[in-house]
Design a protein around this motif. Structure first.
Motif, short mmCIF file in Angstrom:
data_model
loop_
_atom_site.label_atom_id
_atom_site.label_comp_id
_atom_site.label_asym_id
_atom_site.label_seq_id
_atom_site.Cartn_x
_atom_site.Cartn_y
_atom_site.Cartn_z
N ALA A 54 46.56 -39.80 -15.24
CA ALA A 54 47.29 -41.02 -15.57
C ALA A 54 47.46 -41.92 -14.35
O ALA A 54 47.29 -43.15 -14.44
CB ALA A 54 48.66 -40.67 -16.16
N ALA A 55 47.78 -41.33 -13.21
CA ALA A 55 47.99 -42.12 -12.00
C ALA A 55 46.70 -42.77 -11.52
O ALA A 55 46.71 -43.92 -11.05
CB ALA A 55 48.58 -41.23 -10.91
N VAL A 56 45.58 -42.08 -11.66
CA VAL A 56 44.28 -42.65 -11.28
C VAL A 56 43.91 -43.79 -12.23
O VAL A 56 43.41 -44.84 -11.81
CB VAL A 56 43.20 -41.57 -11.26
N LEU A 57 44.15 -43.62 -13.53
CA LEU A 57 43.83 -44.67 -14.49
C LEU A 57 44.64 -45.93 -14.22
O LEU A 57 44.15 -47.05 -14.44
CB LEU A 57 44.08 -44.17 -15.91
N SER A 70 46.02 -54.80 -18.65
CA SER A 70 47.10 -54.62 -19.62
C SER A 70 48.29 -53.96 -18.94
O SER A 70 48.26 -52.76 -18.62
CB SER A 70 46.62 -53.75 -20.79
N ALA A 71 49.34 -54.73 -18.73
CA ALA A 71 50.56 -54.16 -18.15
C ALA A 71 51.18 -53.09 -19.05
O ALA A 71 51.62 -52.05 -18.56
CB ALA A 71 51.56 -55.28 -17.85
N PRO A 72 51.22 -53.29 -20.39
CA PRO A 72 51.75 -52.22 -21.24
C PRO A 72 50.94 -50.93 -21.15
O PRO A 72 51.51 -49.83 -21.19
CB PRO A 72 51.69 -52.83 -22.65
N TRP A 73 49.64 -51.06 -21.02
CA TRP A 73 48.81 -49.85 -20.90
C TRP A 73 49.12 -49.12 -19.59
O TRP A 73 49.22 -47.90 -19.58
CB TRP A 73 47.33 -50.25 -20.95
N ILE A 74 49.30 -49.87 -18.50
CA ILE A 74 49.66 -49.26 -17.23
C ILE A 74 50.99 -48.55 -17.35
O ILE A 74 51.14 -47.40 -16.90
CB ILE A 74 49.71 -50.33 -16.11
N GLU A 75 51.96 -49.19 -17.99
CA GLU A 75 53.27 -48.55 -18.15
C GLU A 75 53.19 -47.34 -19.07
O GLU A 75 53.94 -46.37 -18.89
CB GLU A 75 54.28 -49.56 -18.67
N GLY A 76 52.29 -47.38 -20.04
CA GLY A 76 52.09 -46.21 -20.89
C GLY A 76 51.58 -45.01 -20.10
O GLY A 76 51.99 -43.87 -20.36
N GLN A 77 50.71 -45.26 -19.13
CA GLN A 77 50.25 -44.17 -18.26
C GLN A 77 51.40 -43.65 -17.42
O GLN A 77 51.55 -42.43 -17.23
CB GLN A 77 49.11 -44.66 -17.36
N TRP A 78 52.23 -44.56 -16.90
CA TRP A 78 53.36 -44.10 -16.09
C TRP A 78 54.35 -43.31 -16.94
O TRP A 78 54.98 -42.36 -16.45
CB TRP A 78 54.05 -45.27 -15.41
N ASP A 79 54.49 -43.66 -18.21
CA ASP A 79 55.35 -42.88 -19.10
C ASP A 79 54.87 -41.43 -19.18
O ASP A 79 55.67 -40.50 -19.24
CB ASP A 79 55.39 -43.50 -20.49
N ARG A 80 53.56 -41.24 -19.22
CA ARG A 80 53.01 -39.88 -19.23
C ARG A 80 53.41 -39.14 -17.96
O ARG A 80 53.78 -37.96 -18.00
CB ARG A 80 51.48 -39.92 -19.34
#
Length: 202
Positions: free
Chosen positions: A105-108, A122-132
């Motif tokens: 997730a952090a690499v993505l 996509s800022a929401p997509w980045i935040e979705g990865q951080w949620d993981r």
């Protein structure tokens, strides 16, 4: 001699280098630089790994190995390192998988800003990865701290590399906040010589 296709910034490559040091095999490997992305494979060893990812380990006795979990398991078996203790095998493997998921997730998140044009990010997509990442860290803080005690395991190494990568690429997000036990463990684990020698940017 074995050859390791490696990039010092990759947490997955770092896992392999830590295992090589911890099991006394670092002098048995020639480290070769590799870099690239899905859009531009660059120096990636495509002949050895058709997926175009690193780390990749070549060995005299058989085909090249890829995926950090496969390589680390091979190196541990080769050296009899005991990083996958039978008595706690499934816990160690699950902790390693959790740490690898944090890294993924952090690499993505990094790739989203480096590989996409700004208008397509996509800022929401980045935040979705951080949620993981945060869900995984919270689970470790709540349920896995006991697995971080005792003799060295592959789960500990993977987690140490994952947390180091969060500091390296996402330090402003402060993963330590609210996770005192995990932060205390990381502070001690980061002082292992193998971790200090492989620190990204070091």
């Amino acid at each position: 001699m074995m050859q390791l296709y490696d990039n010092p910034a990759s947490p997955f490559c770092r896992k392999v280098r830590v295992v090589l040091i911890e099991t006394g095999q670092i002098d048995a490997v020639e480290v070769l630089p590799a870099a690239g992305t899905a859009l531009d494979p660059g120096q990636m060893p495509l002949a050895e790994n058709p997926l175009g990812k690193i780390p990749v380990l070549t060995r005299p006795e058989g085909p090249a190995l890829y995926d950090s979990r496969v390589i680390c398991r091979y190196l541990d078996a080769r050296a009899g390192g005991g990083l996958y203790p039978e008595s706690r095998l499934w816990e160690v493997l699950t902790l390693e998988a959790t740490a690898d998921g944090i890294m993924d997730a952090a690499v993505l998140m990094v790739y989203e800003t480096r590989c996409r044009p700004e208008a397509e990010r996509s800022a929401p997509w980045i935040e979705g990865q951080w949620d993981r990442v945060t869900r995984a860290l919270d689970a470790i803080e709540a349920r896995w701290i006991s697995q971080l005690a005792g003799p060295l395991t592959m789960g500990q190494i993977a987690l140490g590399c994952a947390l180091g990568y969060l500091d390296f690429r996402h330090g402003a997000r402060d993963w330590r906040q609210g996770r005192e036990s995990l932060a205390a463990w990381e502070a001690g684990f980061a002082r292992r010589p193998a971790m200090e020698q492989t620190a990204p940017g070091g």
